[in-house]
Design a protein around this motif. Structure first.
Motif, PDB file in Angstrom:
ATOM      1  N   SER A   2       0.831  -1.293   0.139  1.00  0.00           N
ATOM      2  CA  SER A   2      -0.059   0.082  -0.019  1.00  0.00           C
ATOM      3  C   SER A   2       0.766   1.524   0.005  1.00  0.00           C
ATOM      4  O   SER A   2       0.424   2.293  -0.687  1.00  0.00           O
ATOM      5  CB  SER A   2      -0.848   0.204   1.263  1.00  0.00           C
ATOM      6  OG  SER A   2      -1.741   1.301   1.128  1.00  0.00           O
ATOM      7  N   ALA A  28      -2.115  -5.084  -2.718  1.00  0.00           N
ATOM      8  CA  ALA A  28      -2.410  -4.853  -1.365  1.00  0.00           C
ATOM      9  C   ALA A  28      -3.842  -5.478  -1.014  1.00  0.00           C
ATOM     10  O   ALA A  28      -4.046  -6.023  -0.067  1.00  0.00           O
ATOM     11  CB  ALA A  28      -1.925  -3.466  -0.681  1.00  0.00           C
ATOM     12  N   LYS A  31      -4.784  -8.721  -0.565  1.00  0.00           N
ATOM     13  CA  LYS A  31      -4.374  -9.409   0.747  1.00  0.00           C
ATOM     14  C   LYS A  31      -5.160  -8.844   1.714  1.00  0.00           C
ATOM     15  O   LYS A  31      -4.720  -8.969   2.957  1.00  0.00           O
ATOM     16  CB  LYS A  31      -2.853  -8.965   0.804  1.00  0.00           C
ATOM     17  CG  LYS A  31      -1.906  -9.549  -0.259  1.00  0.00           C
ATOM     18  CD  LYS A  31      -0.991 -10.794   0.319  1.00  0.00           C
ATOM     19  CE  LYS A  31      -0.170 -10.929  -0.871  1.00  0.00           C
ATOM     20  NZ  LYS A  31      -0.024 -12.533  -0.944  1.00  0.00           N
ATOM     21  N   HIS A  33      -6.028  -5.691   2.706  1.00  0.00           N
ATOM     22  CA  HIS A  33      -5.455  -4.371   3.321  1.00  0.00           C
ATOM     23  C   HIS A  33      -6.590  -3.422   3.056  1.00  0.00           C
ATOM     24  O   HIS A  33      -6.876  -3.094   1.840  1.00  0.00           O
ATOM     25  CB  HIS A  33      -4.239  -4.009   2.980  1.00  0.00           C
ATOM     26  CG  HIS A  33      -3.651  -2.897   3.484  1.00  0.00           C
ATOM     27  ND1 HIS A  33      -3.916  -1.448   2.809  1.00  0.00           N
ATOM     28  CD2 HIS A  33      -3.126  -2.643   4.445  1.00  0.00           C
ATOM     29  CE1 HIS A  33      -3.449  -0.624   3.750  1.00  0.00           C
ATOM     30  NE2 HIS A  33      -2.796  -1.341   4.745  1.00  0.00           N
ATOM     31  N   ASN A  34      -7.364  -3.257   4.074  1.00  0.00           N
ATOM     32  CA  ASN A  34      -8.688  -2.356   3.800  1.00  0.00           C
ATOM     33  C   ASN A  34      -8.421  -1.011   3.286  1.00  0.00           C
ATOM     34  O   ASN A  34      -9.219  -0.675   2.358  1.00  0.00           O
ATOM     35  CB  ASN A  34      -9.321  -2.050   5.226  1.00  0.00           C
ATOM     36  CG  ASN A  34      -9.821  -3.427   5.812  1.00  0.00           C
ATOM     37  OD1 ASN A  34     -10.171  -4.483   5.114  1.00  0.00           O
ATOM     38  ND2 ASN A  34     -10.038  -3.390   7.085  1.00  0.00           N
ATOM     39  N   SER A  36      -6.235  -0.378   1.208  1.00  0.00           N
ATOM     40  CA  SER A  36      -5.947  -0.318  -0.152  1.00  0.00           C
ATOM     41  C   SER A  36      -7.268  -0.843  -1.199  1.00  0.00           C
ATOM     42  O   SER A  36      -7.394  -0.418  -2.266  1.00  0.00           O
ATOM     43  CB  SER A  36      -4.882  -1.322  -0.517  1.00  0.00           C
ATOM     44  OG  SER A  36      -3.695  -1.112   0.067  1.00  0.00           O
TER      45      SER A  36
END
Length: 85
Positions: A2, A28, A31, A33-34, A36
């Motif tokens: 990110s 990201a 994976k 990642h909020n 992102s």
């Protein structure tokens, strides 16, 4: 990942490159990642670094909403209002 996206989006240490920023945000987001996930949504919605795609935006918005992102819910409501108007 990110942070790399942020660097490309804002030209921090590298030249600004929206497509490269989107690529890193997407990695990201995949994976979970909020932050992102929301960057991916807004990029797709605005057509920034990638072609606009409402269906894809809605997919990512729903993922963010599942993770408690209230900003994603607001953008989804905006899109629904735009479509139904």
């Amino acid at each position: 990942m990110s942070n790399v996206g942020d660097s490309y989006e804002n030209g921090i240490g590298v030249s600004k490159d929206k497509k490269e920023a989107f690529k890193w945000y997407l990695k990201a987001a995949e994976k979970e990642h909020n932050k992102s996930q929301y960057a991916v949504e807004t990029s797709i919605y605005e057509g920034c670094g990638i072609k606009k795609d409402i269906v894809n935006v809605i997919h990512w918005l729903n993922k963010s909403i599942e993770n408690g992102n209230t900003s994603a819910n607001e953008l989804l409501e905006e899109i629904i209002n735009m479509i139904t108007s």
